[in-house]
Design a protein around this motif. Structure first.
Motif, PDB file in Angstrom:
ATOM      1  N   ARG A 132      39.235  63.406  25.576  1.00 21.08           N
ATOM      2  CA  ARG A 132      40.444  63.153  24.779  1.00 21.08           C
ATOM      3  C   ARG A 132      40.173  63.310  23.285  1.00 21.08           C
ATOM      4  NH1 ARG A 132      41.359  59.242  29.026  1.00 21.08           N
ATOM      5  NH2 ARG A 132      43.196  59.913  30.199  1.00 21.08           N
ATOM      6  N   ALA A 133      39.024  62.843  22.828  1.00 22.63           N
ATOM      7  CA  ALA A 133      38.671  62.973  21.409  1.00 22.63           C
ATOM      8  C   ALA A 133      38.510  64.439  20.997  1.00 22.63           C
ATOM      9  CB  ALA A 133      37.389  62.205  21.109  1.00 22.63           C
ATOM     10  N   CYS A 134      38.233  65.288  21.960  1.00 17.24           N
ATOM     11  CA  CYS A 134      38.076  66.727  21.695  1.00 17.24           C
ATOM     12  C   CYS A 134      39.354  67.510  21.988  1.00 17.24           C
ATOM     13  CB  CYS A 134      36.914  67.282  22.516  1.00 17.24           C
ATOM     14  SG  CYS A 134      35.314  66.616  22.012  1.00 17.24           S
ATOM     15  N   GLY A 135      40.459  66.798  22.189  1.00 13.90           N
ATOM     16  CA  GLY A 135      41.740  67.453  22.411  1.00 13.90           C
ATOM     17  C   GLY A 135      41.952  67.973  23.822  1.00 13.90           C
ATOM     18  N   LEU A 136      41.283  67.351  24.795  1.00 20.52           N
ATOM     19  CA  LEU A 136      41.413  67.767  26.190  1.00 20.52           C
ATOM     20  C   LEU A 136      41.790  66.563  27.043  1.00 20.52           C
ATOM     21  CD1 LEU A 136      38.091  69.792  26.481  1.00 20.52           C
ATOM     22  CD2 LEU A 136      40.395  70.758  26.399  1.00 20.52           C
ATOM     23  N   THR A 137      42.591  66.794  28.059  1.00 21.45           N
ATOM     24  CA  THR A 137      42.758  65.748  29.059  1.00 21.45           C
ATOM     25  C   THR A 137      41.489  65.770  29.911  1.00 21.45           C
ATOM     26  OG1 THR A 137      43.736  67.222  30.720  1.00 21.45           O
ATOM     27  CG2 THR A 137      45.263  66.138  29.160  1.00 21.45           C
ATOM     28  N   PRO A 138      41.188  64.678  30.600  1.00 23.70           N
ATOM     29  CA  PRO A 138      40.013  64.695  31.478  1.00 23.70           C
ATOM     30  C   PRO A 138      40.084  65.823  32.519  1.00 23.70           C
ATOM     31  CG  PRO A 138      40.743  62.450  31.141  1.00 23.70           C
ATOM     32  CD  PRO A 138      41.786  63.335  30.512  1.00 23.70           C
ATOM     33  N   GLN A 139      41.273  66.091  33.037  1.00 19.13           N
ATOM     34  CA  GLN A 139      41.431  67.157  34.026  1.00 19.13           C
ATOM     35  C   GLN A 139      41.156  68.527  33.407  1.00 19.13           C
ATOM     36  OE1 GLN A 139      43.764  64.832  33.300  1.00 19.13           O
ATOM     37  NE2 GLN A 139      43.816  63.561  35.129  1.00 19.13           N
ATOM     38  N   ARG A 140      41.614  68.730  32.179  1.00 15.78           N
ATOM     39  CA  ARG A 140      41.360  70.016  31.519  1.00 15.78           C
ATOM     40  C   ARG A 140      39.876  70.178  31.203  1.00 15.78           C
ATOM     41  NH1 ARG A 140      46.545  70.330  27.537  1.00 15.78           N
ATOM     42  NH2 ARG A 140      48.036  70.869  29.156  1.00 15.78           N
ATOM     43  N   TYR A 141      39.228  69.085  30.824  1.00 16.24           N
ATOM     44  CA  TYR A 141      37.790  69.156  30.584  1.00 16.24           C
ATOM     45  C   TYR A 141      37.077  69.644  31.845  1.00 16.24           C
ATOM     46  CZ  TYR A 141      32.948  67.785  29.944  1.00 16.24           C
ATOM     47  OH  TYR A 141      31.579  67.801  29.893  1.00 16.24           O
ATOM     48  N   LEU A 142      37.408  69.050  32.999  1.00 17.64           N
ATOM     49  CA  LEU A 142      36.780  69.469  34.255  1.00 17.64           C
ATOM     50  C   LEU A 142      37.124  70.911  34.598  1.00 17.64           C
ATOM     51  CD1 LEU A 142      37.174  66.281  36.457  1.00 17.64           C
ATOM     52  CD2 LEU A 142      35.091  67.203  35.434  1.00 17.64           C
ATOM     53  N   LEU A 143      38.364  71.298  34.374  1.00 22.39           N
ATOM     54  CA  LEU A 143      38.770  72.677  34.628  1.00 22.39           C
ATOM     55  C   LEU A 143      37.940  73.644  33.795  1.00 22.39           C
ATOM     56  CD1 LEU A 143      40.929  74.672  35.903  1.00 22.39           C
ATOM     57  CD2 LEU A 143      42.119  74.427  33.711  1.00 22.39           C
ATOM     58  N   LEU A 144      37.843  73.390  32.495  1.00 27.08           N
ATOM     59  CA  LEU A 144      37.080  74.276  31.625  1.00 27.08           C
ATOM     60  C   LEU A 144      35.605  74.289  32.011  1.00 27.08           C
ATOM     61  CD1 LEU A 144      38.622  73.478  28.105  1.00 27.08           C
ATOM     62  CD2 LEU A 144      39.304  75.238  29.747  1.00 27.08           C
ATOM     63  N   LEU A 145      35.071  73.133  32.350  1.00 28.51           N
ATOM     64  CA  LEU A 145      33.673  73.044  32.754  1.00 28.51           C
ATOM     65  C   LEU A 145      33.419  73.852  34.027  1.00 28.51           C
ATOM     66  CD1 LEU A 145      30.911  71.757  32.144  1.00 28.51           C
ATOM     67  CD2 LEU A 145      31.644  69.803  33.532  1.00 28.51           C
ATOM     68  N   MET A 146      34.333  73.780  34.978  1.00 28.97           N
ATOM     69  CA  MET A 146      34.164  74.523  36.234  1.00 28.97           C
ATOM     70  C   MET A 146      34.281  76.035  36.023  1.00 28.97           C
ATOM     71  SD  MET A 146      33.394  72.582  38.701  1.00 28.97           S
ATOM     72  CE  MET A 146      32.738  71.116  37.952  1.00 28.97           C
ATOM     73  N   ILE A 147      35.123  76.450  35.097  1.00 27.42           N
ATOM     74  CA  ILE A 147      35.227  77.882  34.806  1.00 27.42           C
ATOM     75  C   ILE A 147      33.959  78.346  34.095  1.00 27.42           C
ATOM     76  CG2 ILE A 147      36.452  79.655  33.474  1.00 27.42           C
ATOM     77  CD1 ILE A 147      39.042  77.970  33.944  1.00 27.42           C
ATOM     78  N   LYS A 148      33.573  77.641  33.051  1.00 27.53           N
ATOM     79  CA  LYS A 148      32.376  78.008  32.278  1.00 27.53           C
ATOM     80  C   LYS A 148      31.125  77.967  33.145  1.00 27.53           C
ATOM     81  CE  LYS A 148      30.125  78.746  28.362  1.00 27.53           C
ATOM     82  NZ  LYS A 148      30.304  79.957  27.578  1.00 27.53           N
ATOM     83  N   GLY A 149      31.051  76.985  34.035  1.00 26.80           N
ATOM     84  CA  GLY A 149      29.877  76.823  34.886  1.00 26.80           C
ATOM     85  C   GLY A 149      30.023  77.454  36.256  1.00 26.80           C
ATOM     86  N   ALA A 150      30.776  78.526  36.354  1.00 24.08           N
ATOM     87  CA  ALA A 150      30.989  79.190  37.643  1.00 24.08           C
ATOM     88  C   ALA A 150      29.661  79.655  38.234  1.00 24.08           C
ATOM     89  CB  ALA A 150      31.934  80.378  37.475  1.00 24.08           C
TER      90      ALA A 150
END
Length: 134
Positions: free
Chosen positions: A32-50
């Motif tokens: 949240r402090a980085c402008g992401l919802t927790p779900q979006r953080y996980l989404l971005l992490l899963m894409i980046k860490g494919a």
């Protein structure tokens, strides 16, 4: 037949849950402090860490990795796309498939959040190591 458990093993097991919950709560706050919802953080992490280091994924792959319904992931991706965190690119091999990748803004926010969680990842690794002690 029930298997016996030593008091030491029970203490290690009992200590794991609060450690994991602290990690998850801290991850949510940092996201949240980085402008992401927790779900979006996980989404971005899963894409980046494919898997395979491709840094891209499909909705179907994300649904499997996140253990969410495909419709839920589709909605999450659409919202992340609307705010400029991910973008789609058609697969050259199959026009029915769209690969998702992070935009520069998605990379920036994910990078900031991920870096902020380094100490928490270290603490969680130590907790796992403690669980494995005999």
């Amino acid at each position: 037949m029930t298997e016996g458990i030593t008091p030491e093993a029970a203490m290690r097991g009992a200590g794991f849950r609060p450690s994991l919950r602290r990690f998850l709560r801290r991850s949510e706050r940092v996201a949240r402090a980085c402008g992401l919802t927790p779900q979006r953080y996980l989404l971005l992490l899963m894409i980046k860490g494919a898997p395979g280091g491709s840094e891209r994924s499909t909705v179907t792959e994300l649904a499997e990795r996140l253990q969410l319904a495909q419709s839920t992931v589709t909605e999450l991706v659409s919202r992340a796309e609307e705010v400029g965190l991910v973008e789609r690119e058609q697969s050259p091999a199959d026009g029915r498939v769209a690969h998702l990748r992070l935009t520069d803004e998605g990379e920036r926010r994910l990078g900031r959040a991920f870096a902020s969680l380094a100490a928490e990842r270290d603490q969680l690794r130590a907790t796992f190591a403690y669980l494995d002690e005999s």
